[in-house]
Motif scaffolding. Sequence first.
Motif, PDB file in Angstrom:
ATOM      1  N   ILE A 101      50.304  47.548  39.671  1.00  0.00           N
ATOM      2  CA  ILE A 101      49.951  48.408  40.243  1.00  0.00           C
ATOM      3  C   ILE A 101      48.737  48.986  39.930  1.00  0.00           C
ATOM      4  O   ILE A 101      48.240  49.527  40.812  1.00  0.00           O
ATOM      5  CB  ILE A 101      51.580  49.576  38.900  1.00  0.00           C
ATOM      6  CG1 ILE A 101      52.875  49.045  39.929  1.00  0.00           C
ATOM      7  CG2 ILE A 101      51.318  51.593  40.424  1.00  0.00           C
ATOM      8  CD1 ILE A 101      54.040  49.662  39.246  1.00  0.00           C
ATOM      9  N   PRO A 102      48.518  49.801  38.404  1.00  0.00           N
ATOM     10  CA  PRO A 102      47.260  50.333  38.385  1.00  0.00           C
ATOM     11  C   PRO A 102      45.748  49.457  38.773  1.00  0.00           C
ATOM     12  O   PRO A 102      44.517  49.653  39.235  1.00  0.00           O
ATOM     13  CB  PRO A 102      46.647  50.418  37.186  1.00  0.00           C
ATOM     14  CG  PRO A 102      47.684  49.491  36.255  1.00  0.00           C
ATOM     15  CD  PRO A 102      49.387  49.506  37.214  1.00  0.00           C
ATOM     16  N   VAL A 103      46.182  48.017  38.924  1.00  0.00           N
ATOM     17  CA  VAL A 103      44.631  47.408  39.850  1.00  0.00           C
ATOM     18  C   VAL A 103      44.701  47.107  41.317  1.00  0.00           C
ATOM     19  O   VAL A 103      44.144  47.177  41.461  1.00  0.00           O
ATOM     20  CB  VAL A 103      45.501  45.313  39.117  1.00  0.00           C
ATOM     21  CG1 VAL A 103      44.615  44.775  39.829  1.00  0.00           C
ATOM     22  CG2 VAL A 103      45.341  45.674  37.953  1.00  0.00           C
ATOM     23  N   LEU A 104      46.183  47.222  41.649  1.00  0.00           N
ATOM     24  CA  LEU A 104      46.537  47.940  43.255  1.00  0.00           C
ATOM     25  C   LEU A 104      45.644  49.096  43.439  1.00  0.00           C
ATOM     26  O   LEU A 104      45.055  49.328  44.595  1.00  0.00           O
ATOM     27  CB  LEU A 104      47.344  47.483  43.735  1.00  0.00           C
ATOM     28  CG  LEU A 104      48.298  45.879  43.541  1.00  0.00           C
ATOM     29  CD1 LEU A 104      49.438  46.086  44.046  1.00  0.00           C
ATOM     30  CD2 LEU A 104      47.171  44.865  44.388  1.00  0.00           C
ATOM     31  N   LEU A 105      45.606  50.148  42.481  1.00  0.00           N
ATOM     32  CA  LEU A 105      45.967  51.699  42.800  1.00  0.00           C
ATOM     33  C   LEU A 105      44.362  51.794  42.398  1.00  0.00           C
ATOM     34  O   LEU A 105      44.106  52.952  43.227  1.00  0.00           O
ATOM     35  CB  LEU A 105      46.733  52.038  42.321  1.00  0.00           C
ATOM     36  CG  LEU A 105      47.935  52.103  42.939  1.00  0.00           C
ATOM     37  CD1 LEU A 105      49.899  52.821  42.438  1.00  0.00           C
ATOM     38  CD2 LEU A 105      48.062  52.181  44.099  1.00  0.00           C
ATOM     39  N   ILE A 106      43.589  51.436  42.117  1.00  0.00           N
ATOM     40  CA  ILE A 106      41.900  51.470  40.688  1.00  0.00           C
ATOM     41  C   ILE A 106      40.711  52.235  42.091  1.00  0.00           C
ATOM     42  O   ILE A 106      40.660  52.889  41.861  1.00  0.00           O
ATOM     43  CB  ILE A 106      41.982  50.640  40.250  1.00  0.00           C
ATOM     44  CG1 ILE A 106      40.338  51.829  39.500  1.00  0.00           C
ATOM     45  CG2 ILE A 106      41.324  49.410  40.464  1.00  0.00           C
ATOM     46  CD1 ILE A 106      40.288  51.129  38.042  1.00  0.00           C
ATOM     47  N   GLY A 107      41.516  51.325  43.071  1.00  0.00           N
ATOM     48  CA  GLY A 107      40.757  51.846  44.680  1.00  0.00           C
ATOM     49  C   GLY A 107      40.956  52.357  45.428  1.00  0.00           C
ATOM     50  O   GLY A 107      39.628  53.138  46.005  1.00  0.00           O
ATOM     51  N   THR A 108      42.027  54.005  44.551  1.00  0.00           N
ATOM     52  CA  THR A 108      41.655  54.545  45.511  1.00  0.00           C
ATOM     53  C   THR A 108      41.450  56.154  44.163  1.00  0.00           C
ATOM     54  O   THR A 108      41.404  57.208  45.017  1.00  0.00           O
ATOM     55  CB  THR A 108      43.144  55.394  45.495  1.00  0.00           C
ATOM     56  OG1 THR A 108      44.269  55.298  44.271  1.00  0.00           O
ATOM     57  CG2 THR A 108      44.179  54.602  46.088  1.00  0.00           C
ATOM     58  N   PHE A 166      33.074  36.057  40.585  1.00  0.00           N
ATOM     59  CA  PHE A 166      33.595  35.511  42.144  1.00  0.00           C
ATOM     60  C   PHE A 166      33.498  37.325  42.433  1.00  0.00           C
ATOM     61  O   PHE A 166      33.892  37.387  44.141  1.00  0.00           O
ATOM     62  CB  PHE A 166      34.796  34.789  41.909  1.00  0.00           C
ATOM     63  CG  PHE A 166      34.816  33.807  41.630  1.00  0.00           C
ATOM     64  CD1 PHE A 166      34.682  32.882  42.961  1.00  0.00           C
ATOM     65  CD2 PHE A 166      35.253  32.765  40.736  1.00  0.00           C
ATOM     66  CE1 PHE A 166      34.394  31.381  42.508  1.00  0.00           C
ATOM     67  CE2 PHE A 166      35.562  31.459  40.544  1.00  0.00           C
ATOM     68  CZ  PHE A 166      34.737  30.178  41.952  1.00  0.00           C
ATOM     69  N   MET A 167      33.632  38.733  41.309  1.00  0.00           N
ATOM     70  CA  MET A 167      34.482  39.571  42.240  1.00  0.00           C
ATOM     71  C   MET A 167      33.021  40.149  43.061  1.00  0.00           C
ATOM     72  O   MET A 167      33.720  40.797  43.894  1.00  0.00           O
ATOM     73  CB  MET A 167      34.515  40.906  41.446  1.00  0.00           C
ATOM     74  CG  MET A 167      35.833  40.357  40.116  1.00  0.00           C
ATOM     75  SD  MET A 167      37.248  40.427  41.726  1.00  0.00           S
ATOM     76  CE  MET A 167      38.232  42.070  41.504  1.00  0.00           C
ATOM     77  N   PRO A 168      32.275  39.933  42.424  1.00  0.00           N
ATOM     78  CA  PRO A 168      31.049  40.346  44.218  1.00  0.00           C
ATOM     79  C   PRO A 168      30.777  39.661  44.903  1.00  0.00           C
ATOM     80  O   PRO A 168      30.396  40.001  45.941  1.00  0.00           O
ATOM     81  CB  PRO A 168      29.365  39.979  43.062  1.00  0.00           C
ATOM     82  CG  PRO A 168      29.838  40.185  41.302  1.00  0.00           C
ATOM     83  CD  PRO A 168      31.520  39.618  41.067  1.00  0.00           C
ATOM     84  N   TYR A 188      38.064  47.443  47.887  1.00  0.00           N
ATOM     85  CA  TYR A 188      38.979  46.350  48.240  1.00  0.00           C
ATOM     86  C   TYR A 188      39.076  45.458  47.822  1.00  0.00           C
ATOM     87  O   TYR A 188      39.512  44.249  47.029  1.00  0.00           O
ATOM     88  CB  TYR A 188      38.464  46.258  49.738  1.00  0.00           C
ATOM     89  CG  TYR A 188      38.768  47.060  50.596  1.00  0.00           C
ATOM     90  CD1 TYR A 188      39.567  47.336  51.984  1.00  0.00           C
ATOM     91  CD2 TYR A 188      37.396  48.456  51.308  1.00  0.00           C
ATOM     92  CE1 TYR A 188      39.494  48.160  52.777  1.00  0.00           C
ATOM     93  CE2 TYR A 188      38.392  49.363  51.506  1.00  0.00           C
ATOM     94  CZ  TYR A 188      39.236  49.178  52.772  1.00  0.00           C
ATOM     95  OH  TYR A 188      39.241  50.232  53.705  1.00  0.00           O
ATOM     96  N   ALA A 189      38.193  45.067  46.599  1.00  0.00           N
ATOM     97  CA  ALA A 189      37.686  43.883  45.676  1.00  0.00           C
ATOM     98  C   ALA A 189      39.264  43.457  45.337  1.00  0.00           C
ATOM     99  O   ALA A 189      39.120  42.673  44.450  1.00  0.00           O
ATOM    100  CB  ALA A 189      37.284  43.833  45.159  1.00  0.00           C
ATOM    101  N   MET A 190      39.149  44.779  44.439  1.00  0.00           N
ATOM    102  CA  MET A 190      40.192  44.714  43.486  1.00  0.00           C
ATOM    103  C   MET A 190      41.796  44.649  43.934  1.00  0.00           C
ATOM    104  O   MET A 190      42.870  44.158  42.635  1.00  0.00           O
ATOM    105  CB  MET A 190      40.750  46.878  42.540  1.00  0.00           C
ATOM    106  CG  MET A 190      39.149  46.058  41.257  1.00  0.00           C
ATOM    107  SD  MET A 190      38.989  45.386  40.537  1.00  0.00           S
ATOM    108  CE  MET A 190      40.609  45.811  38.941  1.00  0.00           C
ATOM    109  N   ILE A 191      42.210  44.611  45.653  1.00  0.00           N
ATOM    110  CA  ILE A 191      43.613  43.837  45.728  1.00  0.00           C
ATOM    111  C   ILE A 191      43.940  42.505  45.089  1.00  0.00           C
ATOM    112  O   ILE A 191      44.643  42.498  45.210  1.00  0.00           O
ATOM    113  CB  ILE A 191      43.434  44.446  47.460  1.00  0.00           C
ATOM    114  CG1 ILE A 191      43.256  46.200  47.108  1.00  0.00           C
ATOM    115  CG2 ILE A 191      44.500  43.918  48.632  1.00  0.00           C
ATOM    116  CD1 ILE A 191      43.569  46.266  48.995  1.00  0.00           C
ATOM    117  N   VAL A 192      42.853  41.865  45.148  1.00  0.00           N
ATOM    118  CA  VAL A 192      42.739  40.667  45.098  1.00  0.00           C
ATOM    119  C   VAL A 192      43.617  40.004  44.082  1.00  0.00           C
ATOM    120  O   VAL A 192      44.640  38.972  43.515  1.00  0.00           O
ATOM    121  CB  VAL A 192      41.289  39.250  45.293  1.00  0.00           C
ATOM    122  CG1 VAL A 192      41.679  38.223  44.871  1.00  0.00           C
ATOM    123  CG2 VAL A 192      41.313  39.513  46.941  1.00  0.00           C
ATOM    124  N   PRO A 193      43.053  40.616  42.764  1.00  0.00           N
ATOM    125  CA  PRO A 193      43.590  40.353  41.496  1.00  0.00           C
ATOM    126  C   PRO A 193      44.757  41.067  41.542  1.00  0.00           C
ATOM    127  O   PRO A 193      46.170  40.331  40.579  1.00  0.00           O
ATOM    128  CB  PRO A 193      42.677  41.034  40.732  1.00  0.00           C
ATOM    129  CG  PRO A 193      41.681  41.754  41.106  1.00  0.00           C
ATOM    130  CD  PRO A 193      41.244  41.577  42.866  1.00  0.00           C
TER     131      PRO A 193
END
Length: 453
Positions: A101-108, A166-168, A188-193
């Motif tokens: 949950i926080p991994v997907l939402l940190i991009g907000t 890989f994240m860059p 957007y990149a943090m959606i992947v993990p």
Amino acid sequence: MLSTINNQPLPKLNIFSFKGVQMKTFHITWFTFFCCFFAWFGMAPLMKIAKEQLHLTKDQIGNIQIASVSATIIARLLIGRMVDKFGPRLVYCWLLVLCAIPVLLIGTSNTYTSFLLFRLAIGVIGASFVITQFHTSIMFAPNVKGTANATAGGFGNAGGGAANFFMPMIASGFVGLGFCTKEDSWRYAMIVPGILLLVCAYLYYRYTKDTPQGDYKETGYTTDVKKNTFLIAIKDYRTWILTIAYAACFGVEITVDNFAPLFFMDSFGATLAVAGMAAGIFGWINIFARPMGGIVADKIGKVWGFDGKTMLLSVLLLLEGIGLIWFAKSGNIGMAIFMMFFFGLSLKMANGATYSLVPFISPIAVGSVAGIVGAGGNIGAMLIAFMFKAKAIHATKEVVENGVTKTKDLIDYTAAFTLLGYIILGIGVAVFIFRTVTAQKRVDVKDLSALPA
């Protein structure tokens, strides 16, 4: 006879085998741990972009790095006890789902406060290490526990290096596909993990078992309520020696995973991609270095027992401290990368050597011991982060980008890395003294081999 053998802890580790619940669990466990580390440190190589977009100060960056390792301390302590009681399978699945949950939402995040809170919440995923070590210990016999634990831990820890590498690229990929601007690419990149964690939760629930015999419910396993495994663990002084040692090796590993990309960019002028690849080397060392530490420790343990393994650990810590000091004083990025490889090799072997000792502190409280020692690694990382925040030096530099001269804010961590090297040297000496003073109390080799799985 065959089914009996298949339901027992394996006496050897064949990493190319996928047969039996033991090896399926081993591979799913290390892969899941790899994805957890990938998610945990996914922001590290992207911090430069987030820092500029959110206008983060030096102190705020320090607070964020502290937050990223702090929540793991409590989480590892709690997870160790929960795994002893409920089993690794269900506990791991819930951890993965909650942390996604926080991994997907940190991009907000659009403010320092929200970014800090999400980074704090993501740190809970670091408790995955305790479950990995517990599960591996159950699936393998005492003679290869160190090797199996170190291999699973090493393969999993490599996720930190994979994130830096890989994240860059993932961020650049989203920009290249037109999904976002460079400034928003970290979001957007943090959606992947985050998605990877959910996939791992399904795999873990579907294909693993708590023990070689089956899940706790299937085997009728119940916890002896009269035995508080956490109290058993904390009453053994050896638990605390290993906790301090792990703070000096794994605590430093987390620090380097977090700070190395910024160090290479601000101290040597490396680009985001180059800094990520350079820092990624440190993480990839885990693939062979941590398993090597476990293998060497197991071989030494067969001859010199617990005392011999402790001696190995002290030597590795001393080499790590020396390498850190040289790393900090490197005059160019090439020498810095070489010295990072040197101290990284010693550090990750020390990780493996530490956890080759953990299963033998108290066989009935493996989860609790693993949790306490694992938490020690994060306590070390948190204290180091405070030290880095205090020792970091703010600087500015004039650079030319696309023909335009700009003033860049830089952070110099040279003094912090130097002091850290001397601290690790001191801990290495302390562990050596502990080993010498308690040599007469070492566990006999026959006792080690006779310990229950």
